[in-house]
Design an enzyme around this catalytic site. Structure first.
Site, PDB file in Angstrom:
ATOM      1  N   LYS A 105       3.412 -15.460   2.713  1.00  0.00           N
ATOM      2  CA  LYS A 105       3.633 -16.208   1.484  1.00  0.00           C
ATOM      3  C   LYS A 105       5.145 -16.432   1.402  1.00  0.00           C
ATOM      4  O   LYS A 105       5.804 -16.037   0.426  1.00  0.00           O
ATOM      5  CB  LYS A 105       3.063 -15.398   0.302  1.00  0.00           C
ATOM      6  CG  LYS A 105       3.045 -16.121  -1.022  1.00  0.00           C
ATOM      7  CD  LYS A 105       2.012 -17.221  -1.118  1.00  0.00           C
ATOM      8  CE  LYS A 105       2.193 -18.006  -2.410  1.00  0.00           C
ATOM      9  NZ  LYS A 105       1.374 -19.234  -2.458  1.00  0.00           N
TER      10      LYS A 105
ATOM     11  N   TYR B 130       0.819  -1.212   0.000  1.00  0.00           N
ATOM     12  CA  TYR B 130       0.000   0.000   0.000  1.00  0.00           C
ATOM     13  C   TYR B 130       0.856   1.267   0.000  1.00  0.00           C
ATOM     14  O   TYR B 130       0.402   2.324  -0.438  1.00  0.00           O
ATOM     15  CB  TYR B 130      -0.899   0.027   1.246  1.00  0.00           C
ATOM     16  CG  TYR B 130      -2.212  -0.694   1.104  1.00  0.00           C
ATOM     17  CD1 TYR B 130      -2.263  -2.063   0.892  1.00  0.00           C
ATOM     18  CD2 TYR B 130      -3.416   0.009   1.209  1.00  0.00           C
ATOM     19  CE1 TYR B 130      -3.464  -2.721   0.781  1.00  0.00           C
ATOM     20  CE2 TYR B 130      -4.628  -0.645   1.097  1.00  0.00           C
ATOM     21  CZ  TYR B 130      -4.653  -2.007   0.882  1.00  0.00           C
ATOM     22  OH  TYR B 130      -5.855  -2.653   0.778  1.00  0.00           O
TER      23      TYR B 130
ATOM     24  N   ASP C 250      -6.183  -7.133   4.166  1.00  0.00           N
ATOM     25  CA  ASP C 250      -7.321  -6.486   3.498  1.00  0.00           C
ATOM     26  C   ASP C 250      -8.243  -7.557   2.922  1.00  0.00           C
ATOM     27  O   ASP C 250      -9.467  -7.534   3.110  1.00  0.00           O
ATOM     28  CB  ASP C 250      -6.806  -5.563   2.389  1.00  0.00           C
ATOM     29  CG  ASP C 250      -7.934  -4.898   1.627  1.00  0.00           C
ATOM     30  OD1 ASP C 250      -8.860  -4.391   2.288  1.00  0.00           O
ATOM     31  OD2 ASP C 250      -7.903  -4.911   0.384  1.00  0.00           O
TER      32      ASP C 250
ATOM     33  N   ASP D 105      -2.671 -18.387   0.822  1.00  0.00           N
ATOM     34  CA  ASP D 105      -3.637 -19.075  -0.054  1.00  0.00           C
ATOM     35  C   ASP D 105      -4.338 -20.201   0.710  1.00  0.00           C
ATOM     36  O   ASP D 105      -5.552 -20.393   0.580  1.00  0.00           O
ATOM     37  CB  ASP D 105      -2.967 -19.582  -1.341  1.00  0.00           C
ATOM     38  CG  ASP D 105      -1.663 -20.332  -1.112  1.00  0.00           C
ATOM     39  OD1 ASP D 105      -1.149 -20.333   0.035  1.00  0.00           O
ATOM     40  OD2 ASP D 105      -1.149 -20.928  -2.073  1.00  0.00           O
TER      41      ASP D 105
ATOM     42  N   ASP E  52     -12.145  -9.116   4.559  1.00  0.00           N
ATOM     43  CA  ASP E  52     -13.413  -9.111   3.813  1.00  0.00           C
ATOM     44  C   ASP E  52     -13.983 -10.524   3.759  1.00  0.00           C
ATOM     45  O   ASP E  52     -15.186 -10.737   3.936  1.00  0.00           O
ATOM     46  CB  ASP E  52     -13.217  -8.601   2.380  1.00  0.00           C
ATOM     47  CG  ASP E  52     -13.540  -7.125   2.234  1.00  0.00           C
ATOM     48  OD1 ASP E  52     -13.424  -6.398   3.241  1.00  0.00           O
ATOM     49  OD2 ASP E  52     -13.907  -6.700   1.119  1.00  0.00           O
TER      50      ASP E  52
HETATM   51  C1  IPM Z   1     -10.350  -1.243   3.945  1.00  0.00           C
HETATM   52  C2  IPM Z   1     -10.595  -0.675   2.571  1.00  0.00           C
HETATM   53  C3  IPM Z   1      -9.431   0.223   2.198  1.00  0.00           C
HETATM   54  C4  IPM Z   1      -8.181  -0.621   2.176  1.00  0.00           C
HETATM   55  C5  IPM Z   1      -9.597   0.975   0.869  1.00  0.00           C
HETATM   56  C6  IPM Z   1     -10.885   1.762   0.826  1.00  0.00           C
HETATM   57  C7  IPM Z   1      -8.406   1.855   0.577  1.00  0.00           C
HETATM   58  O1  IPM Z   1     -10.792  -1.681   1.641  1.00  0.00           O
HETATM   59  O2  IPM Z   1     -10.305  -0.466   4.926  1.00  0.00           O
HETATM   60  O3  IPM Z   1     -10.184  -2.456   4.073  1.00  0.00           O
HETATM   61  O4  IPM Z   1      -7.888  -1.262   1.153  1.00  0.00           O
HETATM   62  O5  IPM Z   1      -7.469  -0.650   3.168  1.00  0.00           O
HETATM   63 MN    MN Z   2     -10.704  -3.674   2.463  1.00  0.00          MN
END
Ligand code: IPM
Ligand code: MN
Length: 352
Positions: A189, A142, A245, A221, A249
């Protein structure tokens, strides 16, 4: 206590969901005799519209002076399909993380007994899930060097980590594991990436300082697979920024709705508390978004930010009660009556 909270509602459903958290926090403060001062500040696309940048200095000063930041969401579709946009709402988030030194993002995943069947995963797979992903938040790909070469036909992003960056994140992971079931999983990884090998080497060297913690090392993975196969087998997971990240999710669907999971980001300066979902622009202004992830982020703020456990416990108790009584937004209502975002917030505040 006198508590100063910076309120960064942001974009999309951000203002609606943070409004409900404000109601709940104010009700808790009244009950426990705390005085809260809210200072709203601009961020995201709404800040670009007003002042031309997504994390203005004025907002940073408000965050630095506050005891905690409560954050909604940022992002706007008009930027998503425009790769040439020079200013983007997400840049504000990254700048904020960097300037506040928020190197650790704490994202818990747990199940609610009354919602187990809302999960796309089978009940027997997810029962008992209670894990925390500790994502490194101010390093890696990032923030590494990136760019274009060869007349724009080649692009690169660099994943770079220092031993010190890994150590400070891993230290939090070990400490968190000590307070839970003493299991720590380092996700990397290392079979391919040099930065992952430094992660593994660094965490291995720290093991001797935490003899009670059992550490496992797994490839990202394989974790992506096992996280949905046997989520209850994990406790504390530490990982670098991009893997975290993606895995957070993925983990969020275990609970049955993305609208449920809270998070905190901690580090050098003021800590920040935010729902893990995004700005959900399709729902903006419709009073339908689930405010619980933000309300539960406020519970984390009381507990981890201010050390006020009873206040946090009361919020969680009332949230559980709302779920059990079906006072829920449309994402959870199924065939039953769906409550509005603001109705859920009012109900929670009244029951506090
Ligand atoms: C999160 C989001 C952010 C990230 C984006 C919006 C930049 O997906 O907070 O997980 O990738 O960190
Ligand atoms: Mn995210």
């Amino acid at each position: 206590m006198n508590l100063h909270i910076a309120l960064l509602a942001g974009d999309g459903i951000g203002p609606e969901v943070t409004d409900q958290a404000v109601k709940v926090v104010n009700a808790v403060a009244k009950k426990f005799n705390h005085s809260i001062t809210w200072t709203p500040a601009l961020t995201g696309a709404s800040a670009i519209d007003e002042v031309g940048e997504p994390y203005p200095d004025s907002t940073h000063e408000i965050c630095m002076a506050a005891d905690a930041v409560l954050f909604g969401a940022i992002g706007h579709p008009r930027y998503d399909n425009d790769p040439k946009a020079t200013v983007r709402p997400e840049q504000g988030l990254l700048k904020m993380r960097q300037k506040l030194g928020l190197f650790a993002n704490v994202r818990p995943t747990f199940t609610f007994p009354s919602l187990i069947d809302n999960s796309p995963l089978k009940r027997e797979r997810i029962e008992g899930t209670d894990l925390v992903i500790l994502r490194e938040l101010t390093g890696g790909i990032y923030f590494g060097e990136r760019g274009r070469k060869d007349d724009g036909n080649t692009a690169f992003d660099t994943c770079k980590y220092t031993r010190a960056e890994i150590q400070r994140l891993a230290k939090l992971g070990f400490e968190m594991a000590l307070g839970r079931s003493k299991k720590l999983c380092c996700v990397d990884k290392a079979n391919v990436l040099e930065s992952s090998r430094l992660w593994r080497e660094t965490v291995q060297a720290m093991e001797k300082d935490y003899p009670e913690v059992t550490v496992s090392y797994e490839f990202v993975d394989a974790v992506a697979m096992r996280l949905v196969q046997w989520p209850s087998s994990y406790d504390v997971i530490i990982t670098e920024n991009l893997f975290g990240d993606i895995l957070t999710d993925e983990a969020s669907v275990i609970s049955g709705s993305m609208g449920l999971m809270p998070s905190s980001s901690i580090g050098v300066h003021t800590s920040l508390f935010e729902p893990i979902h995004g700005s959900y622009p399709q729902a903006a202004g419709k009073d339908i978004a689930n405010p619980l992830a933000t309300v539960l982020s406020a519970a984390m703020m009381f507990e981890d930010g201010f050390g006020l456990k009873d206040e946090a416990a009361l919020i969680r108790e009332v949230v559980n009660k709302s779920l059990a009584e079906g006072v829920v937004t449309e994402d959870l209502a199924g065939k039953n009556k769906a409550y509005k975002t603001s109705e859920v917030g009012d109900w929670l505040a009244t029951h506090i």
